[in-house]
Design a protein around this motif. Sequence first.
Motif, PDB file in Angstrom:
ATOM      1  N   LEU A   1      12.437  -0.120  -5.741  1.00 42.67           N
ATOM      2  CA  LEU A   1      11.982  -1.504  -5.678  1.00 42.67           C
ATOM      3  C   LEU A   1      11.774  -1.950  -4.240  1.00 42.67           C
ATOM      4  O   LEU A   1      10.760  -2.586  -3.911  1.00 42.67           O
ATOM      5  N   VAL A   2      12.707  -1.619  -3.375  1.00 45.65           N
ATOM      6  CA  VAL A   2      12.573  -1.997  -1.961  1.00 45.65           C
ATOM      7  C   VAL A   2      11.317  -1.377  -1.364  1.00 45.65           C
ATOM      8  O   VAL A   2      10.560  -2.028  -0.634  1.00 45.65           O
ATOM      9  N   GLN A   3      11.065  -0.114  -1.699  1.00 47.30           N
ATOM     10  CA  GLN A   3       9.886   0.567  -1.175  1.00 47.30           C
ATOM     11  C   GLN A   3       8.600  -0.080  -1.678  1.00 47.30           C
ATOM     12  O   GLN A   3       7.645  -0.268  -0.911  1.00 47.30           O
ATOM     13  N   VAL A   4       8.576  -0.455  -2.949  1.00 47.47           N
ATOM     14  CA  VAL A   4       7.397  -1.108  -3.532  1.00 47.47           C
ATOM     15  C   VAL A   4       7.169  -2.479  -2.900  1.00 47.47           C
ATOM     16  O   VAL A   4       6.030  -2.857  -2.589  1.00 47.47           O
ATOM     17  N   LEU A   5       8.257  -3.234  -2.691  1.00 50.70           N
ATOM     18  CA  LEU A   5       8.139  -4.549  -2.066  1.00 50.70           C
ATOM     19  C   LEU A   5       7.562  -4.442  -0.655  1.00 50.70           C
ATOM     20  O   LEU A   5       6.735  -5.266  -0.240  1.00 50.70           O
ATOM     21  N   LYS A   6       7.986  -3.425   0.079  1.00 52.73           N
ATOM     22  CA  LYS A   6       7.545  -3.264   1.471  1.00 52.73           C
ATOM     23  C   LYS A   6       6.101  -2.796   1.571  1.00 52.73           C
ATOM     24  O   LYS A   6       5.458  -2.978   2.612  1.00 52.73           O
ATOM     25  N   THR A   7       5.583  -2.207   0.491  1.00 49.50           N
ATOM     26  CA  THR A   7       4.215  -1.665   0.550  1.00 49.50           C
ATOM     27  C   THR A   7       3.240  -2.428  -0.346  1.00 49.50           C
ATOM     28  O   THR A   7       2.127  -1.969  -0.586  1.00 49.50           O
ATOM     29  N   GLU A   8       3.661  -3.584  -0.856  1.00 45.86           N
ATOM     30  CA  GLU A   8       2.808  -4.341  -1.773  1.00 45.86           C
ATOM     31  C   GLU A   8       1.455  -4.678  -1.154  1.00 45.86           C
ATOM     32  O   GLU A   8       0.419  -4.626  -1.829  1.00 45.86           O
ATOM     33  N   GLU A   9       1.440  -5.034   0.109  1.00 46.45           N
ATOM     34  CA  GLU A   9       0.193  -5.428   0.764  1.00 46.45           C
ATOM     35  C   GLU A   9      -0.612  -4.238   1.264  1.00 46.45           C
ATOM     36  O   GLU A   9      -1.707  -4.405   1.804  1.00 46.45           O
ATOM     37  N   ILE A  10      -0.065  -3.035   1.068  1.00 46.63           N
ATOM     38  CA  ILE A  10      -0.717  -1.837   1.614  1.00 46.63           C
ATOM     39  C   ILE A  10      -1.357  -0.987   0.532  1.00 46.63           C
ATOM     40  O   ILE A  10      -2.473  -0.490   0.697  1.00 46.63           O
ATOM     41  N   THR A  11      -0.656  -0.798  -0.581  1.00 41.03           N
ATOM     42  CA  THR A  11      -1.159   0.106  -1.612  1.00 41.03           C
ATOM     43  C   THR A  11      -1.421  -0.617  -2.929  1.00 41.03           C
ATOM     44  O   THR A  11      -0.689  -1.535  -3.317  1.00 41.03           O
ATOM     45  N   ARG A  12      -2.458  -0.181  -3.623  1.00 44.10           N
ATOM     46  CA  ARG A  12      -2.789  -0.744  -4.938  1.00 44.10           C
ATOM     47  C   ARG A  12      -1.708  -0.426  -5.954  1.00 44.10           C
ATOM     48  O   ARG A  12      -1.415  -1.237  -6.840  1.00 44.10           O
ATOM     49  N   LYS A  13      -1.112   0.754  -5.826  1.00 46.49           N
ATOM     50  CA  LYS A  13      -0.080   1.174  -6.767  1.00 46.49           C
ATOM     51  C   LYS A  13       1.118   0.222  -6.715  1.00 46.49           C
ATOM     52  O   LYS A  13       1.632  -0.206  -7.749  1.00 46.49           O
ATOM     53  N   SER A  14       1.543  -0.135  -5.506  1.00 44.62           N
ATOM     54  CA  SER A  14       2.677  -1.052  -5.357  1.00 44.62           C
ATOM     55  C   SER A  14       2.317  -2.444  -5.856  1.00 44.62           C
ATOM     56  O   SER A  14       3.126  -3.120  -6.495  1.00 44.62           O
ATOM     57  N   LYS A  15       1.097  -2.869  -5.575  1.00 49.49           N
ATOM     58  CA  LYS A  15       0.651  -4.199  -6.025  1.00 49.49           C
ATOM     59  C   LYS A  15       0.630  -4.265  -7.552  1.00 49.49           C
ATOM     60  O   LYS A  15       1.077  -5.255  -8.149  1.00 49.49           O
ATOM     61  N   ALA A  16       0.124  -3.194  -8.197  1.00 51.70           N
ATOM     62  CA  ALA A  16       0.070  -3.161  -9.666  1.00 51.70           C
ATOM     63  C   ALA A  16       1.470  -3.113 -10.251  1.00 51.70           C
ATOM     64  O   ALA A  16       1.761  -3.760 -11.268  1.00 51.70           O
ATOM     65  N   ARG A  17       2.348  -2.356  -9.600  1.00 47.20           N
ATOM     66  CA  ARG A  17       3.732  -2.245 -10.078  1.00 47.20           C
ATOM     67  C   ARG A  17       4.440  -3.598 -10.022  1.00 47.20           C
ATOM     68  O   ARG A  17       5.110  -3.997 -10.977  1.00 47.20           O
TER      69      ARG A  17
END
Length: 254
Positions: free
Chosen positions: A139-155
């Motif tokens: 979750l921390v990794q996804v939060l930190k990369t939300e603005e960078i990757t589409r995968k994190s944004k979709a997650r």
Amino acid sequence: MTQLTELRDMMRSLRLSETARQLPELLQAAEQQDASYAHFLASVMSYEQKRRDEKQVEKRMKWAAFPDHKTLKEFNLAEQQSLSKKQLNQLADLLWVEQLYNLVLLGPPGVGKTHLAIGLGIVAVESGYKVIFTSMGDLVQVLKTEEITRKSKARLKRIREADIVIIDDLMFMAMDQEEANLFFHLINDLHEKASIILTSNKAPKEWGELLGDPAITTAILDRIVHRVEILHLNGDSYRMKHRKTIFGSENVSN
């Protein structure tokens, strides 16, 4: 073109694709039972609805991203004396989800926190709720990369739209200021919109040590404990008690 082929094509055009595949079997069963037209039509509609419901469950189960398929039936209450059968049944009723309660499952490693969280999540998925599972590290990794990757944004979009969010191993590692702030904003987004299941081996009073910022810790706790049931699971580690050994039945210390 045969009549059966024509019927199946028409069903597909009407988006009754599941029934189209099953039509020969449905017709055969109707003939064997000498069914009325109404009974046959009811069986066709019932089959289509059943398969659509099953596909929705499959879709929600895939989105939930459970790391294992661990059901409540497999949860051994004999190994976890701090939880009664009545309490487990009350949790499985999911009334707490309708009331937007959160669950905090506390206890040392191996006592069944994650199993219980997944089991409740599976019951919720089968009951029509949108559930998503994530470890705290992911979750921390996804939060930190939300603005960078589409995968994190979709997650994160799925997390924010879920009815139940399961966060496993909360506070297993210290967070820096940025991570704690991102986590707070997510909890704030979910507050009063979803139920959160947290598993942790640290009590809420210890979370401040890992979040670092007292103000953020207070704000997170305020939203989580607004409506919360805290379950203390204790006892010996189930994994250690039932671990397999390369030495067969021999005691490792022998």
